[in-house]
Design an enzyme around this catalytic site. Structure first.
Site, short mmCIF file in Angstrom:
data_model
loop_
_atom_site.label_atom_id
_atom_site.label_comp_id
_atom_site.label_asym_id
_atom_site.label_seq_id
_atom_site.Cartn_x
_atom_site.Cartn_y
_atom_site.Cartn_z
NE ARG A 137 -9.79 7.34 -6.07
CZ ARG A 137 -10.16 6.71 -4.98
NH1 ARG A 137 -9.28 6.03 -4.28
NH2 ARG A 137 -11.41 6.74 -4.58
CG ASP A 146 -8.74 -3.74 -4.56
OD1 ASP A 146 -8.17 -3.14 -3.63
OD2 ASP A 146 -9.54 -4.68 -4.37
NE ARG A 189 -4.10 -1.73 0.08
CZ ARG A 189 -5.10 -2.01 0.89
NH1 ARG A 189 -5.34 -1.25 1.92
NH2 ARG A 189 -5.86 -3.04 0.65
CE1 TYR A 224 -13.11 -8.01 1.60
CE2 TYR A 224 -11.29 -8.98 0.38
CZ TYR A 224 -11.76 -8.11 1.36
OH TYR A 224 -10.88 -7.36 2.07
NE ARG A 233 -7.23 5.04 2.18
CZ ARG A 233 -8.06 4.28 2.89
NH1 ARG A 233 -9.20 4.76 3.31
NH2 ARG A 233 -7.73 3.04 3.19
#
Ligand code: CP3
Length: 403
Positions: free
Chosen positions: A50, A86, A37, A165, A41
């Site tokens: 973004r 992703d 990552r 998921y 962010r």
């Protein structure tokens, strides 16, 4: 299958990089570093780019995905880029109704709970990825053109983490519905895992063919499983997913041999066939390290819970390791973080080779300057590990016998 002659591993552009050498089990002139990552962010330039674009739309915009991939490489001097994408992208591209909800993670339109749900899901043909993956391969091609000798890591979710998921319908603490399904209806589970392995395997292979120099499979939620369940219900599908890249090879020393050698035998002798390195990572998977290696990985990623010397012991002393700085310490005072990183490096020296990373992703509130400083620090302190000529030590410092 041999990679295209223009691939950065085949041309030699990335073949001698610190990352690829460490993934092959040798110790380069300094320990390579990248962060899970690293794109995202924690970077203000990511947040501003973004604005107004949904996560998965950003992944499917080759220009934006490439720019976001390059941001941390420019800023931190890390030894690898990892494609901004992703794990749910290939699901989306075959037609699964999935979105990423900020602060939550992937959320499905409908959960896949029964044999009927699985049958409906697997009617979606993984072969559509040959066309729908075009934005991803375009992003990879753009990115490797910019990265030059810095390797790009391609990645995918492992079948279990994706199935978790799909069956839960979103993030879950204990993945109880997925764990129930594997026992309650082993046939439906097997069908789900086969399909997921095919979808995610194609996603991974496409990234490598387009120019990624290594492949990482994330089984982030496999730590929810017992060893017995992992071995019986999950490992075969992870093997199948990795098989999509396991056959990819390149000839090192082949580039330029036409010029350097006139004798064909000489040219053959000078070149070594190597495979594209595959890394396998999970969270809370200390009990599964050996099995996660056995599904076809070259390198095992270790989360922050198991020290690297212990991970190396569990792996029999023969497997390159990646990890495992505790992300929580990125926000601690520098001397605390520094002491922890030195400890990780010291324990990592027991393994054949070590790529420094975090035990899990960069927390969004991380000060990016800490990451930049950490990269410089690791490069500086590990430069002394290599001998004065910069050559690679013959063997691990100590190779404990297999457990
Ligand atoms: O490492 C990198 O820099 C490459 C980018 C990357 C992303 N997701 C971008 C992303 C990678 C390698 C992933 C993999 C991924 N995605 C995993 C495996 C790795 C892991 O962390 O265990 C998993 C489990 C997912 C699923 C997922 N996607 C989660 C749990 C989240 C976080 C949800 C949140 O907002 O906290 C996402 C969204 C996501 N993927 C973000 C990024 C940068 C955040 C999106 C945003 O900016 O809002």
């Amino acid at each position: 299958m041999n990679l295209d002659a223009q691939h950065p591993l085949a041309t030699g552009l990335t073949a001698d990089s610190r990352l690829i050498r460490a993934y092959q089990g040798t110790r380069p002139d300094a320990t390579p570093v990248w962060f899970m990552r690293q794109a995202g962010r924690s970077l203000p330039e990511y947040r501003s780019l973004r604005v107004g674009t949904r996560m998965l739309d950003a992944c499917l915009d080759p220009e934006m995905a490439s720019e976001i991939t390059l941001q941390p490489v420019r800023r931190h001097n890390v030894d690898a880029g990892i494609l901004f994408s992703d794990i749910v992208i290939p699901l989306k591209l075959v037609g699964v109704d999935v979105e990423i909800v900020a602060g939550t993670g992937p959320v499905l339109g409908t959960a896949v709970r029964t044999a009927k749900d699985v049958a409906q899901l697997i009617e979606l043909d993984p072969a559509v990825l040959d066309e729908t993956l075009a934005p991803i391969t375009a992003a990879v091609a753009r990115t490797v053109a910019e990265l030059g000798s810095t390797p790009l890591i391609g990645f995918a979710g492992a079948p279990f983490t994706l199935a978790a998921y799909l069956v839960e319908g979103g993030p879950s603490k204990d993945h109880i519905h997925a764990r129930t399904l594997m026992h309650a209806d082993p046939d439906a589970w097997a069908a789900l895992m086969d399909w997921t392995a095919e979808v995610t395997g194609r996603f991974l292979r496409a990234q490598v063919l387009a120019g990624a120099s290594a492949a990482q499979l994330f089984d982030s939620w496999a730590g929810a499983l017992s060893l017995a369940d992992y071995t019986r219900f999950v490992a075969p599908a992870s093997t199948a997913a990795i098989a999509h890249v396991r056959d990819l090879t390149y000839d090192e020393g082949a580039a330029g041999t036409d010029v350097a050698h006139t004798d064909a035998d000489d040219a053959d002798a000078a070149s070594v066939r190597r495979n594209v390195p595959v890394v396998h990572f999970g969270v809370g998977t200390g009990e599964l390290l050996k099995e996660m290696h056995a599904v076809g990985a070259d390198v095992v990623g270790v989360d922050y819970r198991v020290p690297l010397d212990e991970a190396n012991r569990r792996l029999g002393g023969l497997v390159p390791v990646q990890g495992n700085v505790d992300p929580a310490l990125l926000a601690a005072p520098w001397p605390v973080l520094e002491a922890h990183v030195l400890d990780v490096l010291e324990r990592g020296r027991t393994a054949p080779s070590h790529v420094l990373n975090l035990g899990h992703g960069v927390p969004p509130m991380t000060d990016p300057n800490v990451l930049t400083r950490l990269v410089a620090f690791v490069h500086e302190v590990t430069a002394v590990f290599a001998d004065a000529t910069g050559s690679v030590p013959e063997a691990p410092v100590s190779a404990p016998s297999a457990s």
